[in-house]
Design a protein around this motif. Structure first.
Motif, PDB file in Angstrom:
ATOM      1  N   LYS A 127      16.968 -36.225  -7.398  1.00  0.00           N
ATOM      2  CA  LYS A 127      16.840 -35.121  -8.354  1.00  0.00           C
ATOM      3  C   LYS A 127      15.602 -35.305  -9.223  1.00  0.00           C
ATOM      4  CE  LYS A 127      18.415 -31.425 -10.425  1.00  0.00           C
ATOM      5  NZ  LYS A 127      18.313 -30.133  -9.768  1.00  0.00           N
ATOM      6  N   LEU A 128      15.379 -36.523  -9.700  1.00  0.00           N
ATOM      7  CA  LEU A 128      14.187 -36.803 -10.504  1.00  0.00           C
ATOM      8  C   LEU A 128      12.907 -36.543  -9.700  1.00  0.00           C
ATOM      9  CD1 LEU A 128      15.277 -40.108 -12.289  1.00  0.00           C
ATOM     10  CD2 LEU A 128      14.959 -37.870 -13.365  1.00  0.00           C
ATOM     11  N   ALA A 129      12.901 -37.005  -8.460  1.00  0.00           N
ATOM     12  CA  ALA A 129      11.727 -36.810  -7.602  1.00  0.00           C
ATOM     13  C   ALA A 129      11.463 -35.324  -7.396  1.00  0.00           C
ATOM     14  CB  ALA A 129      11.931 -37.514  -6.258  1.00  0.00           C
ATOM     15  N   GLU A 130      12.502 -34.568  -7.126  1.00  0.00           N
ATOM     16  CA  GLU A 130      12.363 -33.120  -6.922  1.00  0.00           C
ATOM     17  C   GLU A 130      11.793 -32.450  -8.174  1.00  0.00           C
ATOM     18  OE1 GLU A 130      15.344 -29.315  -6.668  1.00  0.00           O
ATOM     19  OE2 GLU A 130      16.025 -31.178  -5.768  1.00  0.00           O
ATOM     20  N   GLU A 131      12.355 -32.771  -9.325  1.00  0.00           N
ATOM     21  CA  GLU A 131      11.903 -32.148 -10.569  1.00  0.00           C
ATOM     22  C   GLU A 131      10.463 -32.517 -10.931  1.00  0.00           C
ATOM     23  OE1 GLU A 131      16.239 -31.794 -12.762  1.00  0.00           O
ATOM     24  OE2 GLU A 131      14.784 -33.233 -13.556  1.00  0.00           O
ATOM     25  N   GLY A 182       8.093 -33.367  -8.678  1.00  0.00           N
ATOM     26  CA  GLY A 182       7.153 -33.082  -7.604  1.00  0.00           C
ATOM     27  C   GLY A 182       6.633 -34.335  -6.922  1.00  0.00           C
ATOM     28  N   LEU A 183       7.452 -35.369  -6.899  1.00  0.00           N
ATOM     29  CA  LEU A 183       7.093 -36.630  -6.257  1.00  0.00           C
ATOM     30  C   LEU A 183       8.015 -36.873  -5.072  1.00  0.00           C
ATOM     31  CD1 LEU A 183       6.851 -38.908  -9.452  1.00  0.00           C
ATOM     32  CD2 LEU A 183       4.940 -37.926  -8.168  1.00  0.00           C
ATOM     33  N   SER A 184       7.578 -37.707  -4.163  1.00  0.00           N
ATOM     34  CA  SER A 184       8.489 -38.137  -3.095  1.00  0.00           C
ATOM     35  C   SER A 184       9.452 -39.161  -3.694  1.00  0.00           C
ATOM     36  CB  SER A 184       7.700 -38.773  -1.945  1.00  0.00           C
ATOM     37  OG  SER A 184       7.155 -40.019  -2.356  1.00  0.00           O
ATOM     38  N   VAL A 185      10.547 -39.381  -3.019  1.00  0.00           N
ATOM     39  CA  VAL A 185      11.516 -40.366  -3.491  1.00  0.00           C
ATOM     40  C   VAL A 185      10.863 -41.743  -3.570  1.00  0.00           C
ATOM     41  CG1 VAL A 185      13.667 -41.571  -2.878  1.00  0.00           C
ATOM     42  CG2 VAL A 185      13.553 -39.073  -2.748  1.00  0.00           C
ATOM     43  N   SER A 186      10.040 -42.095  -2.594  1.00  0.00           N
ATOM     44  CA  SER A 186       9.393 -43.414  -2.618  1.00  0.00           C
ATOM     45  C   SER A 186       8.402 -43.510  -3.782  1.00  0.00           C
ATOM     46  CB  SER A 186       8.711 -43.724  -1.290  1.00  0.00           C
ATOM     47  OG  SER A 186       7.688 -42.796  -1.019  1.00  0.00           O
ATOM     48  N   ALA A 243       5.560 -41.672 -18.523  1.00  0.00           N
ATOM     49  CA  ALA A 243       6.103 -41.030 -19.732  1.00  0.00           C
ATOM     50  C   ALA A 243       6.934 -39.805 -19.358  1.00  0.00           C
ATOM     51  CB  ALA A 243       4.968 -40.644 -20.687  1.00  0.00           C
ATOM     52  N   MET A 244       6.432 -39.006 -18.437  1.00  0.00           N
ATOM     53  CA  MET A 244       7.188 -37.828 -18.015  1.00  0.00           C
ATOM     54  C   MET A 244       8.479 -38.240 -17.325  1.00  0.00           C
ATOM     55  SD  MET A 244       7.532 -34.629 -18.148  1.00  0.00           S
ATOM     56  CE  MET A 244       5.979 -34.164 -18.846  1.00  0.00           C
ATOM     57  N   LEU A 245       8.445 -39.308 -16.557  1.00  0.00           N
ATOM     58  CA  LEU A 245       9.662 -39.814 -15.923  1.00  0.00           C
ATOM     59  C   LEU A 245      10.678 -40.252 -16.988  1.00  0.00           C
ATOM     60  CD1 LEU A 245      11.443 -40.745 -13.605  1.00  0.00           C
ATOM     61  CD2 LEU A 245       9.991 -42.787 -13.392  1.00  0.00           C
ATOM     62  N   LEU A 246      10.215 -40.923 -18.020  1.00  0.00           N
ATOM     63  CA  LEU A 246      11.110 -41.329 -19.101  1.00  0.00           C
ATOM     64  C   LEU A 246      11.689 -40.117 -19.826  1.00  0.00           C
ATOM     65  CD1 LEU A 246       9.055 -44.356 -20.429  1.00  0.00           C
ATOM     66  CD2 LEU A 246      11.312 -44.458 -19.332  1.00  0.00           C
ATOM     67  N   VAL A 247      10.890 -39.077 -20.000  1.00  0.00           N
ATOM     68  CA  VAL A 247      11.392 -37.843 -20.613  1.00  0.00           C
ATOM     69  C   VAL A 247      12.509 -37.259 -19.749  1.00  0.00           C
ATOM     70  CG1 VAL A 247      10.800 -35.444 -21.184  1.00  0.00           C
ATOM     71  CG2 VAL A 247       9.308 -37.311 -21.928  1.00  0.00           C
ATOM     72  N   HIS A 248      12.294 -37.233 -18.444  1.00  0.00           N
ATOM     73  CA  HIS A 248      13.325 -36.717 -17.528  1.00  0.00           C
ATOM     74  C   HIS A 248      14.597 -37.553 -17.594  1.00  0.00           C
ATOM     75  CE1 HIS A 248      11.584 -33.423 -15.101  1.00  0.00           C
ATOM     76  NE2 HIS A 248      10.439 -33.961 -15.468  1.00  0.00           N
ATOM     77  N   ILE A 249      14.451 -38.866 -17.664  1.00  0.00           N
ATOM     78  CA  ILE A 249      15.628 -39.740 -17.753  1.00  0.00           C
ATOM     79  C   ILE A 249      16.349 -39.517 -19.079  1.00  0.00           C
ATOM     80  CG2 ILE A 249      16.381 -42.146 -17.983  1.00  0.00           C
ATOM     81  CD1 ILE A 249      14.162 -42.847 -15.912  1.00  0.00           C
ATOM     82  N   MET A 250      15.597 -39.526 -20.178  1.00  0.00           N
ATOM     83  CA  MET A 250      16.218 -39.399 -21.494  1.00  0.00           C
ATOM     84  C   MET A 250      16.796 -38.002 -21.734  1.00  0.00           C
ATOM     85  SD  MET A 250      16.209 -42.406 -22.675  1.00  0.00           S
ATOM     86  CE  MET A 250      16.623 -42.212 -24.409  1.00  0.00           C
ATOM     87  N   ALA A 251      16.332 -37.015 -20.985  1.00  0.00           N
ATOM     88  CA  ALA A 251      16.909 -35.671 -21.096  1.00  0.00           C
ATOM     89  C   ALA A 251      18.364 -35.673 -20.642  1.00  0.00           C
ATOM     90  CB  ALA A 251      16.097 -34.674 -20.272  1.00  0.00           C
ATOM     91  N   ARG A 252      18.753 -36.709 -19.917  1.00  0.00           N
ATOM     92  CA  ARG A 252      20.141 -36.823 -19.448  1.00  0.00           C
ATOM     93  C   ARG A 252      20.962 -37.792 -20.290  1.00  0.00           C
ATOM     94  NH1 ARG A 252      16.421 -34.951 -15.570  1.00  0.00           N
ATOM     95  NH2 ARG A 252      17.531 -33.761 -13.988  1.00  0.00           N
TER      96      ARG A 252
END
Length: 136
Positions: A63-67, A69-73, A41-50
């Motif tokens: 950029k999403l991973a950094e924001e 606090g996750l690794s790219v993988s 859900a938080m990932l979707l919020v980050h995507i939809m914020a754009r």
């Protein structure tokens, strides 16, 4: 203007100046019902914020991973899970970051809203149909 409901008053002027994103209450109320985990859900919020207009959002995975606090993988794994669930669709763009199509998320969220609507309240489609029948 010092509106009591402004972001500045609800959070702080500094937070408001740094930017904010609208998150529909219906998403917050129904994401679990849609089989979406809190991290997804938080990932979707980050995507939809754009998503600024009718065009698909295209934030970079790094950029999403950094924001978040996750690794790219880890982030890619979450995106893959959302795709497997049919929540979003990645649109690959050669040499650029992917776009993310939230059409299915929006359809499922609208269905969840409709399924929780009291019987005495018209849906948007019913209201539009009723308005079309009004003569002046």
């Amino acid at each position: 203007m010092n509106d009591q409901f402004s972001i500045s008053n609800r959070w702080s002027p500094q937070i408001a100046a740094a930017g904010f994103s609208a998150v529909p209450m219906s998403f917050l109320r129904h994401y679990a019902q849609l089989g979406i985990t809190p991290t997804e859900a938080m990932l979707l919020v980050h995507i939809m914020a754009r998503k600024w207009d009718e065009n698909l959002p295209f934030p970079s995975v790094s950029k999403l991973a950094e924001e978040m606090g996750l690794s790219v993988s880890q982030l890619r794994a979450r995106l893959s899970t959302l795709e497997k669930k049919g929540i979003i669709k990645r649109v690959f763009r050669k040499g650029r970051s992917n776009c993310y199509d939230p059409t299915e998320l929006i359809k499922r969220l609208e269905a969840a809203i409709e399924s929780h609507r009291p019987n005495n309240i018209m849906s948007n489609q019913e209201a539009l149909g009723a308005m079309a029948q009004v003569t002046y």
